[in-house]
Design an enzyme around this catalytic site. Structure first.
Site, PDB file in Angstrom:
ATOM      1  N   GLY A   1       0.804  -1.225   0.000  1.00  0.00           N
ATOM      2  CA  GLY A   1       0.000   0.000   0.000  1.00  0.00           C
ATOM      3  C   GLY A   1       0.832   1.268   0.000  1.00  0.00           C
ATOM      4  O   GLY A   1       0.453   2.263   0.619  1.00  0.00           O
TER       5      GLY A   1
ATOM      6  N   ASP B   1      15.013  -5.019  -5.714  1.00  0.00           N
ATOM      7  CA  ASP B   1      14.789  -5.221  -7.145  1.00  0.00           C
ATOM      8  C   ASP B   1      15.952  -4.610  -7.918  1.00  0.00           C
ATOM      9  O   ASP B   1      16.366  -3.485  -7.629  1.00  0.00           O
ATOM     10  CB  ASP B   1      13.524  -4.479  -7.628  1.00  0.00           C
ATOM     11  CG  ASP B   1      12.249  -5.031  -7.022  1.00  0.00           C
ATOM     12  OD1 ASP B   1      12.312  -6.122  -6.431  1.00  0.00           O
ATOM     13  OD2 ASP B   1      11.201  -4.359  -7.141  1.00  0.00           O
TER      14      ASP B   1
ATOM     15  N   LYS C   1      11.935  -8.583  12.377  1.00  0.00           N
ATOM     16  CA  LYS C   1      13.138  -8.907  11.594  1.00  0.00           C
ATOM     17  C   LYS C   1      13.058  -8.496  10.119  1.00  0.00           C
ATOM     18  O   LYS C   1      14.011  -7.910   9.578  1.00  0.00           O
ATOM     19  CB  LYS C   1      13.457 -10.411  11.738  1.00  0.00           C
ATOM     20  CG  LYS C   1      14.850 -10.798  11.294  1.00  0.00           C
ATOM     21  CD  LYS C   1      15.950 -10.188  12.150  1.00  0.00           C
ATOM     22  CE  LYS C   1      16.463 -11.173  13.175  1.00  0.00           C
ATOM     23  NZ  LYS C   1      17.244 -10.544  14.243  1.00  0.00           N
ATOM     24  N   PRO C   2      11.925  -8.789   9.426  1.00  0.00           N
ATOM     25  CA  PRO C   2      11.873  -8.376   8.012  1.00  0.00           C
ATOM     26  C   PRO C   2      12.098  -6.874   7.847  1.00  0.00           C
ATOM     27  O   PRO C   2      12.781  -6.451   6.905  1.00  0.00           O
ATOM     28  CB  PRO C   2      10.448  -8.765   7.579  1.00  0.00           C
ATOM     29  CG  PRO C   2      10.025  -9.818   8.538  1.00  0.00           C
ATOM     30  CD  PRO C   2      10.701  -9.505   9.831  1.00  0.00           C
TER      31      PRO C   2
ATOM     32  N   LYS D   1      -1.859   0.290  10.025  1.00  0.00           N
ATOM     33  CA  LYS D   1      -2.740  -0.843  10.309  1.00  0.00           C
ATOM     34  C   LYS D   1      -3.715  -1.089   9.158  1.00  0.00           C
ATOM     35  O   LYS D   1      -4.178  -0.146   8.516  1.00  0.00           O
ATOM     36  CB  LYS D   1      -3.533  -0.528  11.581  1.00  0.00           C
ATOM     37  CG  LYS D   1      -4.264  -1.712  12.159  1.00  0.00           C
ATOM     38  CD  LYS D   1      -5.062  -1.266  13.370  1.00  0.00           C
ATOM     39  CE  LYS D   1      -6.261  -2.136  13.650  1.00  0.00           C
ATOM     40  NZ  LYS D   1      -7.051  -2.560  12.537  1.00  0.00           N
ATOM     41  N   ASP D   2      -4.007  -2.376   8.922  1.00  0.00           N
ATOM     42  CA  ASP D   2      -5.024  -2.736   7.924  1.00  0.00           C
ATOM     43  C   ASP D   2      -6.328  -2.018   8.268  1.00  0.00           C
ATOM     44  O   ASP D   2      -6.672  -1.880   9.439  1.00  0.00           O
ATOM     45  CB  ASP D   2      -5.314  -4.252   7.966  1.00  0.00           C
ATOM     46  CG  ASP D   2      -4.088  -5.079   7.619  1.00  0.00           C
ATOM     47  OD1 ASP D   2      -3.124  -4.500   7.079  1.00  0.00           O
ATOM     48  OD2 ASP D   2      -4.101  -6.292   7.896  1.00  0.00           O
TER      49      ASP D   2
ATOM     50  N   CYS E   1     -17.611   3.381 -22.135  1.00  0.00           N
ATOM     51  CA  CYS E   1     -16.687   3.150 -23.230  1.00  0.00           C
ATOM     52  C   CYS E   1     -17.054   1.871 -23.996  1.00  0.00           C
ATOM     53  O   CYS E   1     -18.032   1.885 -24.725  1.00  0.00           O
ATOM     54  CB  CYS E   1     -15.251   3.152 -22.714  1.00  0.00           C
ATOM     55  SG  CYS E   1     -14.082   3.567 -24.008  1.00  0.00           S
TER      56      CYS E   1
ATOM     57  N   GLU F   1     -14.102  -3.297 -34.370  1.00  0.00           N
ATOM     58  CA  GLU F   1     -13.038  -3.842 -33.523  1.00  0.00           C
ATOM     59  C   GLU F   1     -13.187  -5.363 -33.394  1.00  0.00           C
ATOM     60  O   GLU F   1     -12.207  -6.076 -33.310  1.00  0.00           O
ATOM     61  CB  GLU F   1     -13.095  -3.191 -32.122  1.00  0.00           C
ATOM     62  CG  GLU F   1     -12.013  -3.712 -31.164  1.00  0.00           C
ATOM     63  CD  GLU F   1     -12.033  -3.075 -29.768  1.00  0.00           C
ATOM     64  OE1 GLU F   1     -12.984  -2.320 -29.443  1.00  0.00           O
ATOM     65  OE2 GLU F   1     -11.097  -3.349 -28.999  1.00  0.00           O
TER      66      GLU F   1
ATOM     67  N   HIS G   1     -14.784   7.957 -19.648  1.00  0.00           N
ATOM     68  CA  HIS G   1     -14.676   7.235 -18.374  1.00  0.00           C
ATOM     69  C   HIS G   1     -14.942   8.190 -17.210  1.00  0.00           C
ATOM     70  O   HIS G   1     -14.011   8.812 -16.702  1.00  0.00           O
ATOM     71  CB  HIS G   1     -13.274   6.648 -18.213  1.00  0.00           C
ATOM     72  CG  HIS G   1     -12.987   5.509 -19.131  1.00  0.00           C
ATOM     73  ND1 HIS G   1     -13.195   4.190 -18.770  1.00  0.00           N
ATOM     74  CD2 HIS G   1     -12.533   5.479 -20.399  1.00  0.00           C
ATOM     75  CE1 HIS G   1     -12.869   3.404 -19.776  1.00  0.00           C
ATOM     76  NE2 HIS G   1     -12.457   4.163 -20.785  1.00  0.00           N
TER      77      HIS G   1
ATOM     78  N   GLU H   1     -15.441   7.566 -14.229  1.00  0.00           N
ATOM     79  CA  GLU H   1     -14.848   7.116 -12.962  1.00  0.00           C
ATOM     80  C   GLU H   1     -13.527   7.826 -12.646  1.00  0.00           C
ATOM     81  O   GLU H   1     -13.151   7.948 -11.482  1.00  0.00           O
ATOM     82  CB  GLU H   1     -14.654   5.591 -12.953  1.00  0.00           C
ATOM     83  CG  GLU H   1     -13.614   5.017 -13.912  1.00  0.00           C
ATOM     84  CD  GLU H   1     -14.168   4.685 -15.296  1.00  0.00           C
ATOM     85  OE1 GLU H   1     -15.155   5.332 -15.714  1.00  0.00           O
ATOM     86  OE2 GLU H   1     -13.604   3.802 -15.964  1.00  0.00           O
TER      87      GLU H   1
END
Ligand code: GLN
Length: 535
Positions: A17, A147, A189-190, A239-240, A382, A406, A508, A510
């Site tokens: 997140g 990475d 630890k992680p 926190k979640d 759309c 299309e 769109h 949204e």
């Protein structure tokens, strides 16, 4: 006051997140009166995510100026007043392209082009460019520490602190503090390892956002603080939460914005750090009066990240109606197998969203027919509008082979087709009709009732359009063309006026919805769904 920079990295695992954390930091800083903007670094080689499959990438968010970007830009616009452009999403591909173009133009004449300093300089420039007119640039580095591909970005942000002055830069690291049930303990630890890895590249985080399922005790915080060289009060529980809009509230409770302004030496521009409006919205969101069942007939339903903004916009539409919106995602191919009724009987509203390619098209068309014939409120977006036009042409006008070119190049009735200016385009990247375009609404339409004005602007991302050769025939049969581009050139909205609520738009909506300003189309769609539910 010089512009301040907050760099956000992630460690341990992906999907912690970071995007929402960045957006929430923006929200908190705005509540203190600061102007913020965002930058998302994506370490992949694509120029932008526009050519990636939703299965690879999730939603492609479209900015006002037509940039196809990472969905995190959607989060930033959802949580703050920042309005973003192409400049706010930078990929490795874009950085390299720019450096290589400069090399060809001879801008580095005589030099060997290298990752350090040329690539890293280009990365730093992209952050510096955003500083005008804002107090804080919040820059998120995609991927996870370790990475290979994010290394140049990390090196660039390490150097950045020495370029602009240490007091102007803050490093925030998002990590995981898992609860191990067998041991009955939270494990640090992680996080320690992740911070160590960051320190190896020369970055000492100032703040740790620890993603976890419970609030961290003082003991745990002090342990993390000790091992990671971070002040105890800068160890923040992430926190979640039940809904994403609670994240800024959790961070406020943990004192995150307090520590940010302290470390950056920012002076709050307003006296009260006003999150009351936000709190009120979250309260209303968590205590709805009504509930409505919306069925989304789509293609990428296993990955709801592919329709991220859509899900949020429906939530906002619900908020505006004091209603919880229960979303049911149906794979259009299941409708092809089982018939529309089997899946749509319980729907108070049916939505067919955007998409590409012909898998599931017939299922979507069947769903729209069901909505039209059964008076179920319908919103098409759309590709959803394309399917609605095809459905109407086939089942009302009797053009049984109507299709979009299309999906069927040889259809005798291409009600949806390529415009002449799209016909010669061969490149796939960034060549669709993209970004915000104006549209005029017809009075007495569902759309006008929703927007309450004639001139609107909405964001597009598509190649195909309604074919004007069929406008008269469909209009004579009862379809209303309620939204047109200036000069009546392009069809932007179609409606079935005899229906309780049937709207399909080429754009769109949204992408412009917001918890503070629920989008009128979603507000009215949910309202129509509620009215249907009451019946
Ligand atoms: N595939 C259609 C087009 O390219 C619709 C795109 C979409 O739904 N965003 O025109």
């Amino acid at each position: 006051m010089p512009t301040k920079y907050i760099f956000i990295t992630g460690g341990v695992v992906s999907s912690l997140g970071k995007g929402l954390a960045s957006a929430s930091i923006g929200c908190l800083l705005e509540s203190r009166g600061f102007k913020v903007t965002f930058l998302k670094f994506d370490p992949y080689l694509n120029i932008d995510p526009g050519t990636m499959s939703p299965f690879q990438h999730g939603e492609v968010y479209v900015t006002r100026d037509g940039a196809e970007t990472d969905l995190d830009l959607g989060h930033y616009e959802l949580f703050t007043n920042a309005r973003l452009t192409q400049a706010n999403n930078v990929t490795t591909g874009r950085i390299y392209l720019s450096v290589i173009n400069k090399e060809r133009r001879g801008e580095y004449l005589g030099k060997t082009i290298q990752v350090v300093p040329h690539i890293t300089d280009e990365i730093k420039q992209s952050a510096l460019k955003l500083s005008t007119g804002v107090d804080v640039v919040i820059a998120e580095i995609g991927g996870t520490i370790g990475d290979i591909e994010s290394m140049p970005f990390l090196e660039a942000i390490r150097q950045f602190k020495y370029d602009v002055g240490r007091q102007n830069v803050l490093y925030v690291h998002v990590t995981l503090v898992p609860y191990i049930a067998a041991a009955g303990e939270l494990k640090t630890k992680p996080t320690q390892h992740s911070v160590k890895e960051l320190m190896q590249i020369g970055i000492q985080p100032d703040i740790l956002l620890c993603r976890t399922d419970r609030f961290l005790s003082k003991e745990i915080k002090s342990k993390i603080s000790l091992f990671c060289n971070v002040k105890e009060k800068a160890v923040i529980t992430a926190k979640d939460v039940d809904n994403i809009y609670q994240v800024p509230l959790v961070f406020r409770k943990e004192g995150l914005d307090g520590i940010i302004v302290e470390l950056l030496g920012l002076k709050s521009k307003v006296n009260k750090n006003d999150l009351r409006e936000w709190e009120d919205l979250v309260n209303r969101l968590t205590n709805p009066k009504y509930s409505v069942n919306i069925v989304i007939v789509g293609k990428y339903i296993d990955l709801q990240d592919s329709y991220k903004s859509l899900g949020e916009a429906l939530t906002h539409g619900g908020l505006a109606n004091q209603s919880k919106v229960n979303l049911k995602w149906i794979d259009a191919e299941d409708i092809e197998k089982d018939g529309a009724k089997a899946h749509l009987l319980s729907a108070d509203g049916i939505l067919v969203p955007g998409g590409f390619g012909n898998r599931g098209i017939e299922g979507k068309i069947a769903a729209i027919r069901y909505a039209r014939e059964n008076n179920t409120p319908f919103l098409g977006i759309c590709l959803g509008m394309h399917c609605a036009a095809i459905e109407f042409a086939r089942n009302v006008c009797g053009l049984i082979k109507a299709n979009s070119s299309e999906f069927d190049k040889d259809t005798p009735h291409p009600v949806i087709a390529l415009l002449p200016d799209q016909k010669d385009i061969e490149d796939k990247g960034g060549t669709m009709r993209l970004g915000e375009y104006p549209c005029n609404l017809k009075k007495n339409s569902f759309a006008y009732k929703a927007y309450k004005k004639v001139k609107i602007g909405e964001r597009h991302r598509h190649r195909y359009e309604f074919n004007n050769d069929y406008r008269k025939q469909l209009s004579d049969a009862g379809l209303s063309f309620s939204g047109l581009s200036p000069g009546d050139k392009l069809v932007e909205i179609i409606e079935a006026p005899e229906h309780p609520w049937f709207v399909a738009c080429q754009f769109h909506p949204e992408f412009k919805s917001n918890i503070r300003n629920p989008h009128p189309i979603f507000k009215d769609f949910v309202a129509a769904g509620l009215a249907a539910a009451k019946k």
